[in-house]
Design a protein around this motif. Structure first.
Motif, PDB file in Angstrom:
ATOM      1  N   VAL A 163       0.635  -1.267   0.275  1.00 47.15           N
ATOM      2  CA  VAL A 163       0.059   0.092   0.171  1.00 47.15           C
ATOM      3  C   VAL A 163       1.084   1.182   0.042  1.00 47.15           C
ATOM      4  O   VAL A 163       1.492   1.403   1.249  1.00 47.15           O
ATOM      5  CB  VAL A 163      -0.619  -0.368   1.505  1.00 47.15           C
ATOM      6  CG1 VAL A 163      -1.845   1.364   0.636  1.00 47.15           C
ATOM      7  CG2 VAL A 163      -1.830  -0.978   1.170  1.00 47.15           C
ATOM      8  N   PRO A 164       1.085   1.760  -0.907  1.00 51.31           N
ATOM      9  CA  PRO A 164       1.652   2.670  -1.639  1.00 51.31           C
ATOM     10  C   PRO A 164       1.376   4.165   0.123  1.00 51.31           C
ATOM     11  O   PRO A 164       0.068   4.268  -0.163  1.00 51.31           O
ATOM     12  CB  PRO A 164       1.762   3.435  -2.533  1.00 51.31           C
ATOM     13  CG  PRO A 164       0.787   2.341  -2.989  1.00 51.31           C
ATOM     14  CD  PRO A 164       0.510   1.511  -2.379  1.00 51.31           C
ATOM     15  N   LYS A 165       2.145   5.584  -0.001  1.00 52.32           N
ATOM     16  CA  LYS A 165       1.984   6.271   1.035  1.00 52.32           C
ATOM     17  C   LYS A 165       1.157   6.821  -0.225  1.00 52.32           C
ATOM     18  O   LYS A 165       0.756   7.496  -1.502  1.00 52.32           O
ATOM     19  CB  LYS A 165       3.628   7.374   1.096  1.00 52.32           C
ATOM     20  CG  LYS A 165       3.309   8.572   1.938  1.00 52.32           C
ATOM     21  CD  LYS A 165       3.948   9.334   1.552  1.00 52.32           C
ATOM     22  CE  LYS A 165       3.605  10.902   2.310  1.00 52.32           C
ATOM     23  NZ  LYS A 165       4.808  11.589   2.465  1.00 52.32           N
ATOM     24  N   GLY A 166      -0.673   8.077   1.118  1.00 47.91           N
ATOM     25  CA  GLY A 166      -1.250   7.942   0.077  1.00 47.91           C
ATOM     26  C   GLY A 166      -2.298   7.163  -0.279  1.00 47.91           C
ATOM     27  O   GLY A 166      -3.632   8.517  -1.013  1.00 47.91           O
ATOM     28  N   VAL A 167      -2.113   6.311  -0.578  1.00 50.55           N
ATOM     29  CA  VAL A 167      -3.749   5.818  -1.010  1.00 50.55           C
ATOM     30  C   VAL A 167      -4.584   5.638   0.319  1.00 50.55           C
ATOM     31  O   VAL A 167      -3.960   5.186   1.296  1.00 50.55           O
ATOM     32  CB  VAL A 167      -2.893   4.185  -1.352  1.00 50.55           C
ATOM     33  CG1 VAL A 167      -4.148   3.419  -1.448  1.00 50.55           C
ATOM     34  CG2 VAL A 167      -1.896   4.399  -2.933  1.00 50.55           C
ATOM     35  N   ASN A 168      -5.709   5.658  -0.237  1.00 51.60           N
ATOM     36  CA  ASN A 168      -7.175   5.026   0.735  1.00 51.60           C
ATOM     37  C   ASN A 168      -6.991   3.563   0.166  1.00 51.60           C
ATOM     38  O   ASN A 168      -7.578   3.182  -0.709  1.00 51.60           O
ATOM     39  CB  ASN A 168      -8.646   6.080   0.287  1.00 51.60           C
ATOM     40  CG  ASN A 168      -8.308   7.385   0.491  1.00 51.60           C
ATOM     41  OD1 ASN A 168      -7.908   8.114   2.152  1.00 51.60           O
ATOM     42  ND2 ASN A 168      -7.571   8.415   0.006  1.00 51.60           N
ATOM     43  N   VAL A 169      -7.355   3.414   2.071  1.00 50.56           N
ATOM     44  CA  VAL A 169      -7.534   1.867   1.860  1.00 50.56           C
ATOM     45  C   VAL A 169      -9.334   1.480   3.196  1.00 50.56           C
ATOM     46  O   VAL A 169      -9.941   2.432   3.728  1.00 50.56           O
ATOM     47  CB  VAL A 169      -7.408   1.271   2.340  1.00 50.56           C
ATOM     48  CG1 VAL A 169      -7.719   0.237   3.123  1.00 50.56           C
ATOM     49  CG2 VAL A 169      -5.604   1.161   2.588  1.00 50.56           C
ATOM     50  N   TRP A 170      -9.743   1.205   1.790  1.00 52.95           N
ATOM     51  CA  TRP A 170     -11.416   1.028   1.822  1.00 52.95           C
ATOM     52  C   TRP A 170     -11.628   0.105   2.282  1.00 52.95           C
ATOM     53  O   TRP A 170     -11.448  -1.070   1.832  1.00 52.95           O
ATOM     54  CB  TRP A 170     -12.740   1.783   1.076  1.00 52.95           C
ATOM     55  CG  TRP A 170     -12.542   3.242   0.770  1.00 52.95           C
ATOM     56  CD1 TRP A 170     -11.775   3.964   0.725  1.00 52.95           C
ATOM     57  CD2 TRP A 170     -13.908   3.709  -0.325  1.00 52.95           C
ATOM     58  NE1 TRP A 170     -11.354   5.059  -0.329  1.00 52.95           N
ATOM     59  CE2 TRP A 170     -13.507   5.054  -0.532  1.00 52.95           C
ATOM     60  CE3 TRP A 170     -14.630   3.056  -0.386  1.00 52.95           C
ATOM     61  CZ2 TRP A 170     -13.776   6.085  -1.260  1.00 52.95           C
ATOM     62  CZ3 TRP A 170     -15.342   4.369  -1.299  1.00 52.95           C
ATOM     63  CH2 TRP A 170     -15.440   4.627  -0.882  1.00 52.95           C
ATOM     64  N   THR A 171     -13.018  -0.007   3.872  1.00 55.22           N
ATOM     65  CA  THR A 171     -12.995  -1.315   4.368  1.00 55.22           C
ATOM     66  C   THR A 171     -14.151  -1.622   4.490  1.00 55.22           C
ATOM     67  O   THR A 171     -15.426  -0.287   4.989  1.00 55.22           O
ATOM     68  CB  THR A 171     -12.714  -1.552   5.859  1.00 55.22           C
ATOM     69  OG1 THR A 171     -11.188  -1.938   5.670  1.00 55.22           O
ATOM     70  CG2 THR A 171     -12.987  -2.650   6.870  1.00 55.22           C
TER      71      THR A 171
END
Length: 271
Positions: A163-171
């Motif tokens: 997961v690169p910096k700045g990426v939004n992870v949606w759960t």
């Protein structure tokens, strides 16, 4: 239930019909909030949450425009997070109890035995084990928030996933709450008994139960919301029996929260 839709990058800035309606509503809400703030300032001091917010804003070094945005954003957060989510959760809980009369009777018997006709206090609320199980199961099947989003502040790795910096992870909360591998073959059924040993005993991975989020940024209003739900449901159970109206149409819809698309129509009978 649809929780996402495809979109064109930056489409929120395009003057589409939906965006124009959104912008107009945002403008109206801002105007209404600032009107209430102005009336409060003219009326003088009153010790409540709004006054605390205004006092904190006054002591800041923000510019007037930023100050207004700070007040408006916090007022919207307080209303939507502190009122709307709890109201919708109570609605779903009543729908489930109306659909499951055996559990309605069990929960009512507990409330009547504990409260003995009195308004629930803190000691009574702590003793309501069955009602707690009912509410936990209701929040599992109908969590008020559909998605928990987190931004990676640095490059991270989860197993084999980078997961690169700045990426939004949606759960997707509802997906986790109804996964048969986590909750068992009856994961889509209303079964409060699964919480008889608490959240840790209800599923294989307790941290995946997240109606209020999870981790260090869990909802600050979690305990207040649970107390509000217990008091409200307990008062209704002790005074009314209820069932679903034949006109009820089950249609969960995603707005800001997961809400009944056609409302919940109940028949209430005074006890």
């Amino acid at each position: 239930m649809e929780v996402t839709k495809s979109y064109v990058p930056c489409d929120r800035y395009l003057p589409t019909k939906s965006n124009r309606e959104t912008w107009a509503l945002e403008k109206d809400i801002r105007t209404l909030i600032l009107k209430v703030v102005k009336e409060r300032k003219e009326a003088g001091f009153e010790k409540d949450l709004l006054q605390m917010l205004l006092e904190g804003a006054k002591n800041s070094e923000l510019s007037p425009d930023v100050l207004d945005r700070f007040i408006v954003d916090n007022c919207k957060n307080i209303y939507l997070a502190g009122y709307e989510t709890t109201a919708v959760s109570a609605t779903w809980c009543l729908m489930l109890l109306a659909s499951n009369p055996v559990w309605q009777e069990r929960a009512r018997a507990e409330v009547v035995e504990i409260c003995k006709g009195q308004i629930p206090d803190s000691d009574m609320i702590r003793k309501m084990k069955l009602l707690t199980m009912v509410i936990n199961e209701s929040l599992r099947l109908y969590p008020p928030v559909a998605v928990v989003s987190r931004e990676a502040f640095k490059d991270m790795k989860f197993g084999n996933i980078n997961v690169p910096k700045g990426v939004n992870v949606w759960t997707f909360v509802l997906t986790l709450h109804t996964n048969p591998e986590i909750w068992g073959p009856d994961s889509y059924d209303f079964n409060p008994d699964r919480f008889v040993n608490g959240i840790t005993g209800a599923c294989k991975l307790p941290h995946l139960y997240m109606p209020f989020g999870v981790g260090p940024r869990v909802c600050l209003g979690q305990n207040l919301a649970l107390v509000e739900l217990k008091v409200l449901i307990a008062l209704i159970l002790s005074n009314f029996s209820f069932s679903l109206s034949p006109t009820y149409i089950h249609s969960p819809a995603l707005s800001l929260v997961i809400e009944p698309g056609n409302g919940v129509n109940l028949y209430l009978k005074k006890l």
